[in-house]
Design a protein around this motif. Structure first.
Motif, PDB file in Angstrom:
ATOM      1  N   LYS A 394       0.671  -1.123  -0.099  1.00 47.07           N
ATOM      2  CA  LYS A 394      -0.047   0.019  -0.081  1.00 47.07           C
ATOM      3  C   LYS A 394       0.835   1.346  -0.035  1.00 47.07           C
ATOM      4  O   LYS A 394       0.548   2.256  -0.661  1.00 47.07           O
ATOM      5  CB  LYS A 394      -0.962   0.141   1.065  1.00 47.07           C
ATOM      6  N   ALA A 395       1.904   0.993   0.608  1.00 48.23           N
ATOM      7  CA  ALA A 395       2.964   2.445   0.908  1.00 48.23           C
ATOM      8  C   ALA A 395       3.526   2.597  -0.402  1.00 48.23           C
ATOM      9  O   ALA A 395       3.769   3.790  -1.098  1.00 48.23           O
ATOM     10  CB  ALA A 395       4.094   2.159   1.932  1.00 48.23           C
ATOM     11  N   LEU A 396       3.961   1.645  -1.173  1.00 48.46           N
ATOM     12  CA  LEU A 396       4.413   1.721  -2.621  1.00 48.46           C
ATOM     13  C   LEU A 396       3.312   2.210  -3.448  1.00 48.46           C
ATOM     14  O   LEU A 396       3.737   3.031  -4.415  1.00 48.46           O
ATOM     15  CB  LEU A 396       4.910   0.328  -3.193  1.00 48.46           C
ATOM     16  N   PHE A 397       2.060   1.639  -3.334  1.00 47.38           N
ATOM     17  CA  PHE A 397       1.208   2.322  -4.407  1.00 47.38           C
ATOM     18  C   PHE A 397       0.892   3.546  -4.137  1.00 47.38           C
ATOM     19  O   PHE A 397       0.835   4.413  -5.208  1.00 47.38           O
ATOM     20  CB  PHE A 397      -0.279   1.347  -3.827  1.00 47.38           C
ATOM     21  N   HIS A 398       0.932   4.147  -2.882  1.00 52.19           N
ATOM     22  CA  HIS A 398       0.952   5.588  -2.975  1.00 52.19           C
ATOM     23  C   HIS A 398       2.375   6.326  -3.238  1.00 52.19           C
ATOM     24  O   HIS A 398       2.107   7.381  -4.036  1.00 52.19           O
ATOM     25  CB  HIS A 398       0.828   6.193  -1.398  1.00 52.19           C
ATOM     26  N   ASP A 399       3.351   5.718  -2.953  1.00 56.23           N
ATOM     27  CA  ASP A 399       4.604   6.506  -3.368  1.00 56.23           C
ATOM     28  C   ASP A 399       4.792   6.530  -5.031  1.00 56.23           C
ATOM     29  O   ASP A 399       5.393   7.273  -5.568  1.00 56.23           O
ATOM     30  CB  ASP A 399       5.909   5.605  -2.805  1.00 56.23           C
ATOM     31  N   LEU A 400       4.081   5.489  -5.639  1.00 58.15           N
ATOM     32  CA  LEU A 400       4.389   5.349  -7.163  1.00 58.15           C
ATOM     33  C   LEU A 400       3.293   6.314  -8.052  1.00 58.15           C
ATOM     34  O   LEU A 400       3.515   6.626  -8.969  1.00 58.15           O
ATOM     35  CB  LEU A 400       4.052   4.060  -7.335  1.00 58.15           C
ATOM     36  N   GLY A 401       2.332   6.954  -6.854  1.00 57.05           N
ATOM     37  CA  GLY A 401       1.667   8.075  -7.393  1.00 57.05           C
ATOM     38  C   GLY A 401       0.367   7.219  -8.278  1.00 57.05           C
ATOM     39  O   GLY A 401      -0.483   8.160  -8.392  1.00 57.05           O
ATOM     40  N   CYS A 402       0.015   6.108  -7.726  1.00 57.69           N
ATOM     41  CA  CYS A 402      -1.155   5.455  -8.262  1.00 57.69           C
ATOM     42  C   CYS A 402      -2.427   6.140  -7.882  1.00 57.69           C
ATOM     43  O   CYS A 402      -3.389   6.086  -8.741  1.00 57.69           O
ATOM     44  CB  CYS A 402      -1.142   3.798  -7.816  1.00 57.69           C
ATOM     45  N   PRO A 403      -2.506   6.711  -6.582  1.00 47.23           N
ATOM     46  CA  PRO A 403      -3.788   7.371  -6.166  1.00 47.23           C
ATOM     47  C   PRO A 403      -4.155   8.425  -6.912  1.00 47.23           C
ATOM     48  O   PRO A 403      -5.173   9.217  -6.890  1.00 47.23           O
ATOM     49  CB  PRO A 403      -3.408   7.852  -4.782  1.00 47.23           C
ATOM     50  N   SER A 404      -3.133   9.235  -7.643  1.00 43.92           N
ATOM     51  CA  SER A 404      -3.474  10.315  -8.912  1.00 43.92           C
ATOM     52  C   SER A 404      -4.573   9.799  -9.436  1.00 43.92           C
ATOM     53  O   SER A 404      -5.478  10.830 -10.039  1.00 43.92           O
ATOM     54  CB  SER A 404      -2.223  10.574  -9.445  1.00 43.92           C
TER      55      SER A 404
END
Length: 520
Positions: A394-404
């Motif tokens: 989940k942290a990686l998902f956010h760090d990668l910018g996926c929630p954009s």
């Protein structure tokens, strides 16, 4: 600090339901009212205090060491919390009343109903076609889940079909597109959808042909992933050649869960995420899809379909009745379905319209019941939200910018049409906007506001149960991706930077990211 509850939620599902519905425990009380600003001013359905509370609930997490409160309840109080099995997408919203459960069950029976050709002794079930892709809604949305392309030339394509259109050529056609009276110009003979089945005595339109070319992607750690690039064509045409400028675009049936909750999202919450000119410079420029809402005749935000072509569950359902099964409804009353004037044999076939039942083959309240069913298929509860590997993913998902693009959560409107959908904290992981996904995924077929390379961000909730429910792991609009990793590697355009960052991940980090997605 005292917090008030709405008593109707206690009656619907007890105190726990109320807490989930309002998200009251999702923010630390000491900081909840600290700001004097009034966030979310567009939320006219909320009080000023509620707007502060909701803004706090929706804030991005500062730490990924533990799961967010109620993160497992993907559909709020409507979430199905039982053990997920092959029927995990077919449960009703868990906060429905007893009477609403009865309506859901009636809708379920109509959703699975097999329609037959006319004339027939089963007069409540005739009207199929004359041209069609399936005999029931359930045939495409098997177990209310995700469709897939044919495995081979002998496999059925029943949960996948081709959309058809041609470029506008006349002033009238350009005007119809400009006004949104039409979102695309149908192919003159074969209409807007290629139908590979027909009633007895009529020739089908033909068959879809898919070929694949394999492409290798080498990841930074040396792992090789094979992607398959599809090419689409048609064969055995039953009504002559298609227009030389015809545009073909494949579609697999998407999962049905959580549709009513999506419709209950306040549209301004979605519009607040749009950045068509990329003013913040992050490379992401989501655009809204504007379509005509059938009942009001006004422009509304498109939410459903791979290119966000429908604003409501009802409109989406009526379009599927007509295009997929050839059944007319009060919303789409054409009894011959997608037959065109260049298919006179099709137009000469009998229909299932019976004056004693109404003007359409599925008169009211058939569409109402099916719409209610589709709007209240529950989202399953997430699994393993506290697992360290999932949290790291989940942290990686956010760090990668996926929630954009894959916006994690919303609090639905207090004014939603169905009380079970009102003021729910939900986790669909989509912004429901159009994004340019690059040439690799482009179908080169514009639809309404969507260009030939733009797609609506699909919700991710339930994606980890695809194999459990449907027995496969084929993703994207045409099922080309055979795994979640392949789906990520097809991302381009606005998502290219995130995709390239995934390529650079080490094996363990990549595994954690996939573990997070599989928990959804």
């Amino acid at each position: 600090m005292a917090l008030s509850f709405n008593a109707k939620w206690i009656g619907a599902g007890g105190a726990t339901t109320c807490l989930v519905a309002f998200g009251l425990l999702l923010a630390d009380a000491s900081g909840l009212w600290a700001s004097s600003d009034d966030p979310l001013p567009h939320r006219t359905d909320l009080s000023a205090a509620d707007r502060v509370r909701v803004a706090s609930v929706l804030a991005r997490p500062e730490s990924f060491e533990t799961a967010q409160p109620f993160e497992a309840m993907s559909g709020g109080a409507a979430t199905f919390t039982g053990t997920p099995d092959g029927n995990a997408f077919s449960r009703f919203s868990q906060n429905l009343s007893f009477e609403q459960e009865a309506d859901f069950n009636i809708g379920d029976s109509l959703f699975t109903k097999l329609w037959v050709s006319s004339p027939s002794s089963t007069q409540a079930s005739d009207g199929l076609g004359p041209l069609f892709n399936a005999r029931s809604c359930q045939s495409c949305h098997l177990k209310d889940g995700r469709g897939h392309p044919p495995v081979d030339a002998n496999d059925s394509a029943i949960s996948m079909f081709l959309r058809l259109s041609v470029p506008p050529r006349t002033p009238e056609e350009f005007a119809a597109l400009e006004s949104r009276a039409l979102l695309r110009i149908p192919e003159p003979t074969y209409g807007g959808q290629f139908q590979d089945l027909a009633v007895p005595g009529l020739q089908a339109e033909g068959r879809m042909v898919i070929t694949y070319d394999e492409e290798e992607v080498v990841l930074a750690d040396g792992e090789v992933v094979n992607l398959r690039r599809p090419t689409y064509s048609v064969a055995d045409l039953g009504y002559g050649e298609m227009d030389p400028e015809v545009m073909l675009s494949p579609r697999v049936a998407p999962p049905m869960i959580g549709l009513g909750l999506i419709e209950a999202i306040h549209p301004d919450d979605i519009l607040a995420l749009a950045d068509p000119d990329d003013e913040d410079g992050d490379g992401i420029s989501g655009r809204p899809s504007w379509v005509l809402e059938e009942q009001s005749g006004e422009l509304a935000l498109g939410l459903f379909g791979w290119k966000a072509s429908n604003p409501t569950v009802r409109q989406q359902s009526a379009g599927a009745f007509s295009g997929d099964i050839g059944i007319s409804t009060p919303s789409v009353p054409a009894a011959h379905g997608d037959c065109t004037e260049n298919q006179p044999d099709c137009l000469a076939m009998p229909t299932g319209v019976q004056a004693r039942l109404g003007d359409t083959e599925a008169p009211d309240p058939v569409l109402d019941f099916v719409t209610f069913y589709a709007a209240n298929l529950a989202v399953p509860m997430r699994r393993n939200v506290d697992d360290p590997e999932v949290l790291r993913g989940k942290a990686l998902f956010h760090d990668l910018g996926c929630p954009s693009c894959h916006q994690p959560n919303y609090v639905t409107s207090r004014d939603a049409a169905t009380d079970a959908h009102q003021f729910q904290l939900i986790w669909p992981y989509s912004d429901f906007l159009l994004h340019d996904m690059g040439e690799g995924l482009a179908d080169n077929r514009p639809v309404g506001d969507a260009s030939g390379s733009e797609w609506k961000t699909p919700p991710l909730w339930g994606i980890g149960l695809t194999e459990t429910v449907n027995g496969h792991t084929q993703f994207l609009h045409d099922g080309r991706a055979r795994s979640l990793l392949e789906a990520i590697l097809w991302h381009g355009g606005e998502a290219e930077d995130a995709r390239d960052s995934v390529v650079e991940l080490g094996t363990q980090d990549r595994g954690a990211l996939i573990a997070f997605l599989e928990s959804l």
